[in-house]
Design a protein around this motif. Sequence first.
Motif, mmCIF file in Angstrom:
data_model
loop_
_atom_site.group_PDB
_atom_site.id
_atom_site.type_symbol
_atom_site.label_atom_id
_atom_site.label_comp_id
_atom_site.label_asym_id
_atom_site.label_seq_id
_atom_site.Cartn_x
_atom_site.Cartn_y
_atom_site.Cartn_z
ATOM 1 N N ALA A 75 -47.729 -9.943 25.783
ATOM 2 C CA ALA A 75 -47.541 -11.164 26.565
ATOM 3 C C ALA A 75 -46.940 -12.271 25.697
ATOM 4 O O ALA A 75 -46.092 -13.054 26.152
ATOM 5 C CB ALA A 75 -48.865 -11.621 27.166
ATOM 6 N N ALA A 76 -47.367 -12.337 24.444
ATOM 7 C CA ALA A 76 -46.804 -13.339 23.526
ATOM 8 C C ALA A 76 -45.324 -13.087 23.306
ATOM 9 O O ALA A 76 -44.509 -14.024 23.303
ATOM 10 C CB ALA A 76 -47.545 -13.291 22.193
ATOM 11 N N ARG A 77 -44.972 -11.811 23.128
ATOM 12 C CA ARG A 77 -43.559 -11.481 22.932
ATOM 13 C C ARG A 77 -42.727 -11.926 24.129
ATOM 14 O O ARG A 77 -41.667 -12.519 23.969
ATOM 15 C CB ARG A 77 -43.391 -9.977 22.711
ATOM 16 C CG ARG A 77 -41.923 -9.543 22.554
ATOM 17 C CD ARG A 77 -41.766 -8.040 22.439
ATOM 18 N NE ARG A 77 -42.273 -7.536 21.182
ATOM 19 C CZ ARG A 77 -43.406 -6.857 21.029
ATOM 20 N NH1 ARG A 77 -44.164 -6.599 22.106
ATOM 21 N NH2 ARG A 77 -43.809 -6.431 19.856
ATOM 22 N N ARG A 78 -43.208 -11.642 25.336
ATOM 23 C CA ARG A 78 -42.467 -12.042 26.533
ATOM 24 C C ARG A 78 -42.294 -13.555 26.605
ATOM 25 O O ARG A 78 -41.219 -14.055 26.947
ATOM 26 C CB ARG A 78 -43.174 -11.513 27.785
ATOM 27 C CG ARG A 78 -43.064 -10.006 27.974
ATOM 28 C CD ARG A 78 -43.501 -9.594 29.372
ATOM 29 N NE ARG A 78 -44.923 -9.858 29.592
ATOM 30 C CZ ARG A 78 -45.896 -8.991 29.315
ATOM 31 N NH1 ARG A 78 -45.605 -7.812 28.795
ATOM 32 N NH2 ARG A 78 -47.155 -9.292 29.579
ATOM 33 N N SER A 79 -43.342 -14.280 26.289
ATOM 34 C CA SER A 79 -43.267 -15.747 26.350
ATOM 35 C C SER A 79 -42.264 -16.286 25.328
ATOM 36 O O SER A 79 -41.453 -17.169 25.630
ATOM 37 C CB SER A 79 -44.656 -16.344 26.105
ATOM 38 O OG SER A 79 -44.672 -17.724 26.380
ATOM 39 N N TRP A 80 -42.312 -15.759 24.109
ATOM 40 C CA TRP A 80 -41.372 -16.205 23.079
ATOM 41 C C TRP A 80 -39.938 -15.808 23.428
ATOM 42 O O TRP A 80 -38.995 -16.575 23.160
ATOM 43 C CB TRP A 80 -41.766 -15.622 21.729
ATOM 44 C CG TRP A 80 -42.971 -16.290 21.108
ATOM 45 C CD1 TRP A 80 -43.432 -17.551 21.349
ATOM 46 C CD2 TRP A 80 -43.858 -15.715 20.150
ATOM 47 N NE1 TRP A 80 -44.559 -17.804 20.609
ATOM 48 C CE2 TRP A 80 -44.849 -16.687 19.852
ATOM 49 C CE3 TRP A 80 -43.936 -14.489 19.519
ATOM 50 C CZ2 TRP A 80 -45.883 -16.464 18.940
ATOM 51 C CZ3 TRP A 80 -44.966 -14.257 18.619
ATOM 52 C CH2 TRP A 80 -45.926 -15.233 18.319
ATOM 53 N N GLN A 81 -39.775 -14.638 23.995
ATOM 54 C CA GLN A 81 -38.416 -14.218 24.381
ATOM 55 C C GLN A 81 -37.846 -15.149 25.443
ATOM 56 O O GLN A 81 -36.662 -15.509 25.398
ATOM 57 C CB GLN A 81 -38.435 -12.776 24.879
ATOM 58 C CG GLN A 81 -38.605 -11.744 23.774
ATOM 59 C CD GLN A 81 -38.815 -10.334 24.290
ATOM 60 O OE1 GLN A 81 -39.266 -10.135 25.434
ATOM 61 N NE2 GLN A 81 -38.521 -9.338 23.475
ATOM 62 N N ARG B 253 -36.925 -21.127 14.895
ATOM 63 C CA ARG B 253 -38.364 -20.966 14.651
ATOM 64 C C ARG B 253 -38.954 -19.892 15.568
ATOM 65 O O ARG B 253 -39.797 -19.099 15.150
ATOM 66 C CB ARG B 253 -39.079 -22.301 14.864
ATOM 67 C CG ARG B 253 -38.743 -23.335 13.799
ATOM 68 C CD ARG B 253 -39.812 -24.416 13.729
ATOM 69 N NE ARG B 253 -39.808 -25.258 14.922
ATOM 70 C CZ ARG B 253 -39.070 -26.348 15.053
ATOM 71 N NH1 ARG B 253 -38.275 -26.723 14.057
ATOM 72 N NH2 ARG B 253 -39.120 -27.074 16.145
ATOM 73 N N VAL B 254 -38.497 -19.844 16.805
ATOM 74 C CA VAL B 254 -38.993 -18.823 17.733
ATOM 75 C C VAL B 254 -38.472 -17.455 17.324
ATOM 76 O O VAL B 254 -39.191 -16.445 17.414
ATOM 77 C CB VAL B 254 -38.571 -19.161 19.172
ATOM 78 C CG1 VAL B 254 -39.064 -18.098 20.136
ATOM 79 C CG2 VAL B 254 -39.102 -20.527 19.577
ATOM 80 N N ARG B 255 -37.251 -17.410 16.839
ATOM 81 C CA ARG B 255 -36.675 -16.141 16.395
ATOM 82 C C ARG B 255 -37.505 -15.555 15.244
ATOM 83 O O ARG B 255 -37.728 -14.341 15.173
ATOM 84 C CB ARG B 255 -35.220 -16.378 15.974
ATOM 85 C CG ARG B 255 -34.343 -15.164 16.055
ATOM 86 C CD ARG B 255 -32.884 -15.516 15.871
ATOM 87 N NE ARG B 255 -32.249 -15.870 17.133
ATOM 88 C CZ ARG B 255 -31.815 -17.080 17.433
ATOM 89 N NH1 ARG B 255 -31.933 -18.062 16.579
ATOM 90 N NH2 ARG B 255 -31.250 -17.305 18.604
ATOM 91 N N ILE B 256 -37.977 -16.413 14.353
ATOM 92 C CA ILE B 256 -38.816 -15.955 13.231
ATOM 93 C C ILE B 256 -40.132 -15.394 13.749
ATOM 94 O O ILE B 256 -40.617 -14.362 13.270
ATOM 95 C CB ILE B 256 -39.061 -17.126 12.256
ATOM 96 C CG1 ILE B 256 -37.750 -17.483 11.521
ATOM 97 C CG2 ILE B 256 -40.143 -16.775 11.248
ATOM 98 C CD1 ILE B 256 -37.829 -18.758 10.714
ATOM 99 N N LYS B 257 -40.732 -16.053 14.753
ATOM 100 C CA LYS B 257 -41.986 -15.558 15.330
ATOM 101 C C LYS B 257 -41.792 -14.145 15.880
ATOM 102 O O LYS B 257 -42.629 -13.255 15.671
ATOM 103 C CB LYS B 257 -42.462 -16.483 16.449
ATOM 104 C CG LYS B 257 -42.907 -17.877 16.017
ATOM 105 C CD LYS B 257 -43.230 -18.734 17.237
ATOM 106 C CE LYS B 257 -43.506 -20.178 16.889
ATOM 107 N NZ LYS B 257 -44.810 -20.350 16.222
#
Length: 947
Positions: free
Chosen positions: A912-918, A934-938
């Motif tokens: 779910a975190a991956r989907r939100s960051w994507q 910064r999101v790309r690094i996450k």
Amino acid sequence: MSAVTMEAARAARPKDPDVEFRLLGPFEVRVRDRLVPVTSPKLRVLLAALLLNASRPVTVGDLAGALWGADQPANPRRATQVAVVRLRAVLEAAGCPGLIRTRPESYLVEVPADQIDLGRFERRLREADRAAERSDAVAEAEALRAALIEWRGEPLADLSFEHLRHRLTQLQERRLHVLERRFDADLRLGRHDRIVAELIDATAEHPLRERFWAQLMTALHRAGRRADALAAYHAARRHLIDELGIEPGEELRRTHATVLGGLRSPDTGSVLLPAVPRQLPAAVPSFAGRTGEVSRLDTLLAPDEWDGAGAPTIMVISGTAGVGKTALALHWARRVAHRFPDGQLWADLRGYDHRPPLSAGQALTLFLRGLGVPDASIPSDPDGRSALYRSLLDGRRVLVVVDNAAAADQVRPLLPGGSGPAVIVTSRDPLTGLIAAGGAQSLELDRFTAAESRELMVRRLGERRVEADPAAVAEIVDRCARLPLALSIATARASQRPGLRLGRLAAQLRAARERLDEFSGSDAATDVRAVFSWSYRKLGEPAARLFRLCGVHPGPDMSTETLAALAGVAPPDLLPLLRELADAHLVVEHVPGRWTVHDLLRVYATELADGHDPAERRGGLRRVLDHYLHSAHAAAMVLEPLRDAIELTPPDPAAAVRVPTDREDALAWFAREHDGLLAAVERAGRGGFETHAWQLAWTLADFQQWRGLWPDRAACLTIALTAARRLGNIAEQARAHRGLGYAYTRLARNDEAHLHLRQALEVYERLDDRAGQARAHHGLSYLLERQGDRTGALWHAERALVLYPPEGNRAQRARAVGSVGWCHSQVGRHRLALRFNRLALALLDGVGDRVAEAATWDNLGYAHHHLGDHRQAVACYETALRLRRELGHRYGEANTLTHLGDTLHASGARDAARRSWQEALAVLDQLGEPDADRVRIKLRELTTTVV
């Protein structure tokens, strides 16, 4: 499938029984792994019909239908019974007696499911369903793979019976569905590299099955083969168009959109379908000549075959003013539009106009809107816009027409980067920079030949009339300098007067030239001016006045209501004047309700206006500025009712002010008129209308900020600042400094932002304007936070709160309280942040400031996250996300999605975190925001971390 995988799947199958029946391919009966010959075609059909319904009774009528179809024997019941007796004997002789049981009016075969390949296929599918229910993608994929191993080809391929053909068709469709499902499972498991070859085979065997193409594109894209993915889309599209005459369906187009860049809707976050723009202006009437040029354009820009490879083809059409560059480009573009099925884009850069030229950034905005990008998703910086534009056009067969370019630098950001598009650029300059460095082709237009000039006249006036007076025709052509524009104007007047002899028309043009004073330029220029003068003098005075005033209008084009304000007449009274000008080819309605004037004619109209009554010129300009200002003010107050309205001077009674019906109408009006409003700000700021300049800039604030038009915002505020200085208006100088500080912060021009915010604060302090000082401190807090100085940001936020009186504006105070709460979180004081943000929510109750409400819910979520209350944090973020999506606040949406991803990750919900960051990354990339890194690094750290 590899031999190892095949062997593993077969090893997983239960030990083969003594008897096995194979239906999923050529029909086979095996006993102890030995092929049993069932030589009679009728008996093979009978056994197959029973096995397709294993353990279920099949009526005698259905069996007779399978055996004989419509050509039934005299006694089908008796014939079927005889066939069953014979089949029992064959099976008994093969060592498998007693399989066929008799039931009332029916027969059935009692065979364990695992002794029939169809039964094993169904069992594997049930295993796959159970694996899917427990989210075991690996087991699901392996079960599907094992199910498909049972297939050896077309079911019962060597039998012929129409009665059960529909059942076999269903089986084939079932297999294809299972294959699609298995490919989906493999894609979820990241096995894209391993299934590309299988998908290529599947699309070759089933070229009209769009799902296979979508899966192939996805696999290629994830394997880093983006160009191959785009080529697959175009191959699928060709198959669908050539064989079915249809465009790809929604799933395939959505996959295409994802490969192009994953553009997402600001409302739902879902992937957008690429729009098919149709921006070409109206067709050129009675186009003549240019046969060789049209043929060359055909050969270079629209060949019969296009393979999707290579760089875009670029053609520069150059030549003198009025020679027909735009007419040629438009005529050819409309003629071959069908060869560019992904759309046509058009932009007039106004490179040789008296008005400010259209910048590349502005043109990119127009293009991106045409390609379906919502304004909120258009990056604020030109480089970001150019990158998104190139991504959307890559691999698409789009025609781009860039009209009236002044220099190569104005065009370069508008050139696509990949294969597919074709580009036409028109310019008075050869643009050798594009030819030398960009690989563009050159097509230089000369004036018409005598034959081409005559052809144009024939198309407009008819062969008989032209043939009647060849000497007059030759003189008219000469007087018009063989320029298509001048010839069109001259013949337009003649076409309206069928009784006017062409000899008299030639004499009128001759006299018009003699009346003109000589001016700098060639004889051709003088002759063209003579044609203009002659046509203008033929107008009635109301239409002539309107034409003169067209030279006063500051914008690129004019709506009917804007022209009504310019002329000071009611729209119904204006339409006959516009028709008179259009009939004389002096104005063009390029889209319904919007009018434009050729650049040469606009220069001539401006010259006429300058030489006419100065009061007429100034009155027209004042009316159109009043129209823009009061209409924009009304629209701005509909967009943001909580905003403190500015006091306007009443408009001219004839200014035709437009009041929007609702928020959507206001947004649409701003979108249509934005270029005209920018031009109005620029013209007002040149002198004489300074109050209009800063007030127009004020009206545009919310629209430009919500659309991320930061370069335009900075340009308007710079003009507003200069105008306020000329007026000696100190308060408006402070407002302009503050606005520039915020705009430059968003443009990452931090030194300039700091300078303007400090200047704003100093002016507000001199004026003892506490609310103004608070807003300046807000701006400084925001700037310092983005620069990483969190302590300094908190100091300015607290100072702003002190300056807002407790009994003052609740919305302003709530924002100040929320800002302090956010800054406390930034320095680690999260419980204190909760207190401040809860107070902010209480202050906002009933105020209606949804922007502040969304920010406050996001602040609360951030504080709860850092206090370890992840469930409460998620709830707050979801509220903030809903509000920001409703508002179309794209940058805020991305921030909330990033914060939500942080909380989900901390609570262990990695997927779910991956989907939100994507989702956040997609928005930030579209906006061209540096926060995207910064999101790309996450996401990178999440991928490389193995749990």
